[in-house]
Design a protein around this motif. Structure first.
Motif, PDB file in Angstrom:
ATOM      1  N   GLY A  66     -42.103   0.760 -12.670  1.00 30.26           N
ATOM      2  CA  GLY A  66     -42.547   1.067 -14.024  1.00 30.26           C
ATOM      3  C   GLY A  66     -42.295   2.489 -14.460  1.00 30.26           C
ATOM      4  N   GLU A  67     -41.348   3.153 -13.807  1.00 28.54           N
ATOM      5  CA  GLU A  67     -41.071   4.557 -14.144  1.00 28.54           C
ATOM      6  C   GLU A  67     -40.083   4.639 -15.300  1.00 28.54           C
ATOM      7  OE1 GLU A  67     -39.670   6.070 -10.436  1.00 28.54           O
ATOM      8  OE2 GLU A  67     -41.702   6.228  -9.566  1.00 28.54           O
ATOM      9  N   PRO A  68     -40.228   5.636 -16.170  1.00 35.70           N
ATOM     10  CA  PRO A  68     -39.328   5.756 -17.330  1.00 35.70           C
ATOM     11  C   PRO A  68     -37.887   6.026 -16.907  1.00 35.70           C
ATOM     12  CG  PRO A  68     -41.297   7.132 -17.588  1.00 35.70           C
ATOM     13  CD  PRO A  68     -41.276   6.675 -16.165  1.00 35.70           C
ATOM     14  N   PHE A  69     -36.949   5.514 -17.707  1.00 30.75           N
ATOM     15  CA  PHE A  69     -35.545   5.893 -17.541  1.00 30.75           C
ATOM     16  C   PHE A  69     -35.019   6.289 -18.912  1.00 30.75           C
ATOM     17  CE2 PHE A  69     -35.836   1.309 -18.043  1.00 30.75           C
ATOM     18  CZ  PHE A  69     -34.815   0.958 -18.903  1.00 30.75           C
ATOM     19  N   MET A  70     -34.091   7.222 -18.896  1.00 32.53           N
ATOM     20  CA  MET A  70     -33.688   7.867 -20.138  1.00 32.53           C
ATOM     21  C   MET A  70     -32.480   7.182 -20.783  1.00 32.53           C
ATOM     22  SD  MET A  70     -36.141   9.924 -20.133  1.00 32.53           S
ATOM     23  CE  MET A  70     -35.755  10.919 -21.584  1.00 32.53           C
ATOM     24  N   ALA A  71     -32.095   7.711 -21.938  1.00 32.04           N
ATOM     25  CA  ALA A  71     -31.064   7.083 -22.763  1.00 32.04           C
ATOM     26  C   ALA A  71     -29.738   6.931 -22.028  1.00 32.04           C
ATOM     27  CB  ALA A  71     -30.873   7.893 -24.045  1.00 32.04           C
ATOM     28  N   GLU A  72     -29.309   7.960 -21.294  1.00 25.38           N
ATOM     29  CA  GLU A  72     -28.015   7.884 -20.608  1.00 25.38           C
ATOM     30  C   GLU A  72     -28.012   6.796 -19.540  1.00 25.38           C
ATOM     31  OE1 GLU A  72     -25.229   9.186 -21.367  1.00 25.38           O
ATOM     32  OE2 GLU A  72     -25.951  10.495 -22.961  1.00 25.38           O
ATOM     33  N   ALA A  73     -29.151   6.618 -18.852  1.00 19.33           N
ATOM     34  CA  ALA A  73     -29.255   5.544 -17.858  1.00 19.33           C
ATOM     35  C   ALA A  73     -29.211   4.187 -18.547  1.00 19.33           C
ATOM     36  CB  ALA A  73     -30.536   5.694 -17.050  1.00 19.33           C
ATOM     37  N   ALA A  74     -29.853   4.094 -19.712  1.00 18.54           N
ATOM     38  CA  ALA A  74     -29.826   2.836 -20.476  1.00 18.54           C
ATOM     39  C   ALA A  74     -28.418   2.521 -20.949  1.00 18.54           C
ATOM     40  CB  ALA A  74     -30.783   2.936 -21.669  1.00 18.54           C
ATOM     41  N   LEU A  75     -27.672   3.552 -21.323  1.00 18.37           N
ATOM     42  CA  LEU A  75     -26.280   3.364 -21.737  1.00 18.37           C
ATOM     43  C   LEU A  75     -25.435   2.872 -20.568  1.00 18.37           C
ATOM     44  CD1 LEU A  75     -24.058   3.745 -23.922  1.00 18.37           C
ATOM     45  CD2 LEU A  75     -23.804   6.098 -23.081  1.00 18.37           C
ATOM     46  N   GLU A  76     -25.670   3.436 -19.391  1.00 16.02           N
ATOM     47  CA  GLU A  76     -24.890   3.085 -18.203  1.00 16.02           C
ATOM     48  C   GLU A  76     -25.034   1.609 -17.842  1.00 16.02           C
ATOM     49  OE1 GLU A  76     -24.806   4.000 -13.388  1.00 16.02           O
ATOM     50  OE2 GLU A  76     -26.129   5.175 -14.698  1.00 16.02           O
ATOM     51  N   VAL A  77     -26.244   1.066 -18.010  1.00 10.75           N
ATOM     52  CA  VAL A  77     -26.479  -0.326 -17.610  1.00 10.75           C
ATOM     53  C   VAL A  77     -26.283  -1.306 -18.764  1.00 10.75           C
ATOM     54  CG1 VAL A  77     -28.048   0.325 -15.753  1.00 10.75           C
ATOM     55  CG2 VAL A  77     -28.979  -0.163 -18.036  1.00 10.75           C
ATOM     56  N   GLY A  78     -25.953  -0.805 -19.948  1.00  9.47           N
ATOM     57  CA  GLY A  78     -25.647  -1.689 -21.060  1.00  9.47           C
ATOM     58  C   GLY A  78     -26.821  -2.088 -21.926  1.00  9.47           C
ATOM     59  N   LEU A  79     -27.967  -1.420 -21.766  1.00  8.70           N
ATOM     60  CA  LEU A  79     -29.118  -1.728 -22.613  1.00  8.70           C
ATOM     61  C   LEU A  79     -28.917  -1.193 -24.024  1.00  8.70           C
ATOM     62  CD1 LEU A  79     -32.006  -2.860 -22.906  1.00  8.70           C
ATOM     63  CD2 LEU A  79     -32.871  -0.650 -22.087  1.00  8.70           C
ATOM     64  N   VAL A  80     -28.151  -0.106 -24.148  1.00  8.83           N
ATOM     65  CA  VAL A  80     -27.862   0.450 -25.466  1.00  8.83           C
ATOM     66  C   VAL A  80     -26.351   0.580 -25.649  1.00  8.83           C
ATOM     67  CG1 VAL A  80     -30.049   1.725 -25.436  1.00  8.83           C
ATOM     68  CG2 VAL A  80     -27.938   2.909 -24.808  1.00  8.83           C
ATOM     69  N   ASN A  81     -25.923   0.584 -26.907  1.00  8.39           N
ATOM     70  CA  ASN A  81     -24.493   0.680 -27.225  1.00  8.39           C
ATOM     71  C   ASN A  81     -23.982   2.103 -27.273  1.00  8.39           C
ATOM     72  OD1 ASN A  81     -25.555  -1.920 -28.710  1.00  8.39           O
ATOM     73  ND2 ASN A  81     -23.370  -2.221 -28.431  1.00  8.39           N
ATOM     74  N   ARG A  82     -24.856   3.015 -27.748  1.00  5.15           N
ATOM     75  CA  ARG A  82     -24.408   4.381 -27.959  1.00  5.15           C
ATOM     76  C   ARG A  82     -25.618   5.306 -27.958  1.00  5.15           C
ATOM     77  NH1 ARG A  82     -21.571   5.478 -33.576  1.00  5.15           N
ATOM     78  NH2 ARG A  82     -20.656   3.439 -32.994  1.00  5.15           N
ATOM     79  N   VAL A  83     -25.432   6.532 -27.470  1.00  7.18           N
ATOM     80  CA  VAL A  83     -26.484   7.548 -27.512  1.00  7.18           C
ATOM     81  C   VAL A  83     -26.083   8.604 -28.529  1.00  7.18           C
ATOM     82  CG1 VAL A  83     -27.734   9.314 -26.205  1.00  7.18           C
ATOM     83  CG2 VAL A  83     -27.134   7.138 -25.111  1.00  7.18           C
ATOM     84  N   VAL A  84     -26.991   8.900 -29.443  1.00 10.55           N
ATOM     85  CA  VAL A  84     -26.696   9.785 -30.570  1.00 10.55           C
ATOM     86  C   VAL A  84     -27.847  10.777 -30.761  1.00 10.55           C
ATOM     87  CG1 VAL A  84     -25.328   7.984 -31.700  1.00 10.55           C
ATOM     88  CG2 VAL A  84     -27.755   8.209 -32.236  1.00 10.55           C
ATOM     89  N   PRO A  85     -27.660  11.814 -31.579  1.00 13.55           N
ATOM     90  CA  PRO A  85     -28.773  12.721 -31.883  1.00 13.55           C
ATOM     91  C   PRO A  85     -29.919  11.953 -32.551  1.00 13.55           C
ATOM     92  CG  PRO A  85     -26.700  13.727 -32.526  1.00 13.55           C
ATOM     93  CD  PRO A  85     -26.392  12.307 -32.171  1.00 13.55           C
ATOM     94  N   PRO A  86     -31.167  12.233 -32.185  1.00 12.12           N
ATOM     95  CA  PRO A  86     -32.304  11.479 -32.733  1.00 12.12           C
ATOM     96  C   PRO A  86     -32.381  11.499 -34.259  1.00 12.12           C
ATOM     97  CG  PRO A  86     -32.997  12.805 -30.868  1.00 12.12           C
ATOM     98  CD  PRO A  86     -31.590  13.206 -31.167  1.00 12.12           C
ATOM     99  N   THR A  87     -32.038  12.620 -34.859  1.00 11.81           N
ATOM    100  CA  THR A  87     -32.132  12.722 -36.315  1.00 11.81           C
ATOM    101  C   THR A  87     -31.076  11.874 -37.032  1.00 11.81           C
ATOM    102  OG1 THR A  87     -30.773  14.726 -36.227  1.00 11.81           O
ATOM    103  CG2 THR A  87     -33.172  15.015 -36.286  1.00 11.81           C
ATOM    104  N   GLU A  88     -30.078  11.398 -36.275  1.00 11.01           N
ATOM    105  CA  GLU A  88     -29.014  10.594 -36.869  1.00 11.01           C
ATOM    106  C   GLU A  88     -29.103   9.121 -36.484  1.00 11.01           C
ATOM    107  OE1 GLU A  88     -25.227  12.288 -35.845  1.00 11.01           O
ATOM    108  OE2 GLU A  88     -25.899  14.339 -36.202  1.00 11.01           O
ATOM    109  N   CYS A  89     -30.011   8.794 -35.562  1.00 13.70           N
ATOM    110  CA  CYS A  89     -30.019   7.459 -34.953  1.00 13.70           C
ATOM    111  C   CYS A  89     -30.291   6.350 -35.975  1.00 13.70           C
ATOM    112  CB  CYS A  89     -31.065   7.416 -33.846  1.00 13.70           C
ATOM    113  SG  CYS A  89     -30.998   5.911 -32.851  1.00 13.70           S
ATOM    114  N   ASN A  90     -31.336   6.510 -36.776  1.00 13.47           N
ATOM    115  CA  ASN A  90     -31.657   5.456 -37.747  1.00 13.47           C
ATOM    116  C   ASN A  90     -30.517   5.239 -38.733  1.00 13.47           C
ATOM    117  OD1 ASN A  90     -34.116   5.231 -36.491  1.00 13.47           O
ATOM    118  ND2 ASN A  90     -35.351   5.867 -38.241  1.00 13.47           N
ATOM    119  N   ALA A  91     -29.900   6.333 -39.170  1.00 12.98           N
ATOM    120  CA  ALA A  91     -28.808   6.221 -40.135  1.00 12.98           C
ATOM    121  C   ALA A  91     -27.595   5.530 -39.519  1.00 12.98           C
ATOM    122  CB  ALA A  91     -28.415   7.602 -40.649  1.00 12.98           C
ATOM    123  N   ILE A  92     -27.277   5.869 -38.271  1.00 14.73           N
ATOM    124  CA  ILE A  92     -26.127   5.253 -37.601  1.00 14.73           C
ATOM    125  C   ILE A  92     -26.377   3.761 -37.380  1.00 14.73           C
ATOM    126  CG2 ILE A  92     -24.882   5.155 -35.391  1.00 14.73           C
ATOM    127  CD1 ILE A  92     -25.113   8.243 -35.324  1.00 14.73           C
TER     128      ILE A  92
END
Length: 263
Positions: A168-194
Motif C-alpha cells: 500500500g505504499e505510494p508510487f509516483m507519476a514516472e513509475a505509473a508511466l513505466e507500467v502503463g497506468l498513465v499515458n503521459r506525465v506533464v506539468p500539473p498546471t497543464e494537466c487538466n488542459a492537456i
C-alpha cells in the motif's frame, strides 16, 4: 447546479462531459452523495448521443484522497446488512466498468484508493509530475475494490501488483508511466488542459467507431470484471466488520498508528 451538489461539478461542451471533483478542503475525498451523483452523470452520458467522451479531473494539487472515511463508516451502518452492493459507491463502480464510450482522466497530486482504481477503467490517463498513487486497502484491514485485484496484476504483473496492493505504499507519476497506468506525465498546471484537449480529439471522431473499438479492446472481459467487483464487494463488506478494520479506522480517527498485533 444547486449548493447540495457543488462537490461534483459537471460541464458539457463539444461532446465532452467533464466531471470535476470540487471538494478541495477535504482533498476531494468522495462521499456517498458524490458517488451517487457521478453514477447518475455516467448513466445519463452513456445514453446521451451528444456526449461522446467523459473526462474526470481534480485540482492541480490533488486528484482524490479516496473515500471520506467518516462518511463511509456512517453510510456503512445504514447499508442493508453492510452490503457494499447496496450503496452508491457500487453504482458508480459498475457505471465506470460498463461505460461504453471513452473515459479520460487528468490526475495531479494524491490519488488514493478509488482515486487510483477508477483509472483502471479509463481509456486515457494524463498525470501531473506531482501525482502520487496509493492503494492502502490492506493497511485499513480491507481488500481491493473496483476489480483492481484482477486488472492491476494484468497491467503490472503479479509482483508489482502485490507490492502496490499488499504494501500500500505510494508510487509516483514516472513509475505509473513505466507500467502503463498513465499515458503521459506533464506539468500539473497543464494537466487538466492537456487531458481536455485529448478528450476533444476523441469527441470529434465517429462515436460508433469509438464504442466498437473500446468493446473490442475490452475483449469480452467486462463480465469477468463485474464478477470480480462483486466478489471484492462481498469480501470488503465482510472485512469491514473485522477487528483489524475497526482498529485501522479507530487509529485513523485518533490520528495514531494502528496496532494489528491482536488482529
Amino acid at each position: 447546479m444547486n449548493a447540495a451538489t457543488q462537490d461534483i461539478l459537471v460541464h458539457v461542451e463539444g461532446g465532452v462531459s467533464t466531471i470535476t471533483f470540487n471538494r478541495l478542503d477535504k482533498k476531494n475525498s468522495f462521499t456517498e452523495r458524490m458517488y451517487g451523483e457521478m453514477a447518475e452523470v455516467l448513466t445519463a452520458a452513456a445514453e446521451d448521443p451528444s456526449v461522446r467522451c467523459v473526462l474526470f479531473q481534480g485540482d492541480a494539487t490533488v486528484f482524490s484522497a479516496g473515500n471520506d472515511i467518516g462518511d463511509f463508516l456512517r453510510q456503512g451502518g445504514e447499508a442493508q446488512g453492510g452490503d457494499l452492493t447496496q450503496r452508491a459507491v457500487w453504482r458508480f463502480l459498475n457505471a465506470i466498468a460498463t461505460f461504453p464510450k471513452p473515459l479520460v482522466a487528468a490526475v495531479c497530486g494524491p490519488a488514493v484508493g478509488v482515486g487510483t482504481t477508477l483509472l483502471l477503467h479509463c481509456d486515457l490517463v494524463y498525470a501531473g509530475d506531482n501525482a502520487a498513487f496509493a492503494l492502502p486497502f490492506v493497511n485499513l484491514g480491507l481488500c481491493p475494490e473496483a476489480a483492481s485485484s484482477l486488472l492491476l496484476p494484468q497491467m503490472l504483473g503479479h509482483h508489482r501488483a502485490a507490492e502496490a496492493l499488499m504494501l500500500g505504499e505510494p508510487f509516483m507519476a514516472e513509475a505509473a508511466l513505466e507500467v502503463g497506468l498513465v499515458n503521459r506525465v506533464v506539468p500539473p498546471t497543464e494537466c487538466n488542459a492537456i487531458a481536455g484537449q485529448q478528450a476533444k480529439k476523441l469527441a470529434a471522431k465517429p462515436l460508433s467507431a469509438l464504442i466498437e473499438t473500446k468493446r473490442l479492446m475490452k475483449g469480452g472481459q467486462t463480465p469477468a470484471v463485474i464478477e470480480r467487483m462483486t466478489e471484492e464487494a462481498q469480501s470488503f463488506s465482510r472485512l469491514m466488520r473485522t477487528p483489524s478494520a475497526r482498529e485501522a479506522f479507530t487509529a485513523f480517527v485518533e490520528k495514531r498508528k494502528p496496532d494489528f498485533s491482536n488482529c
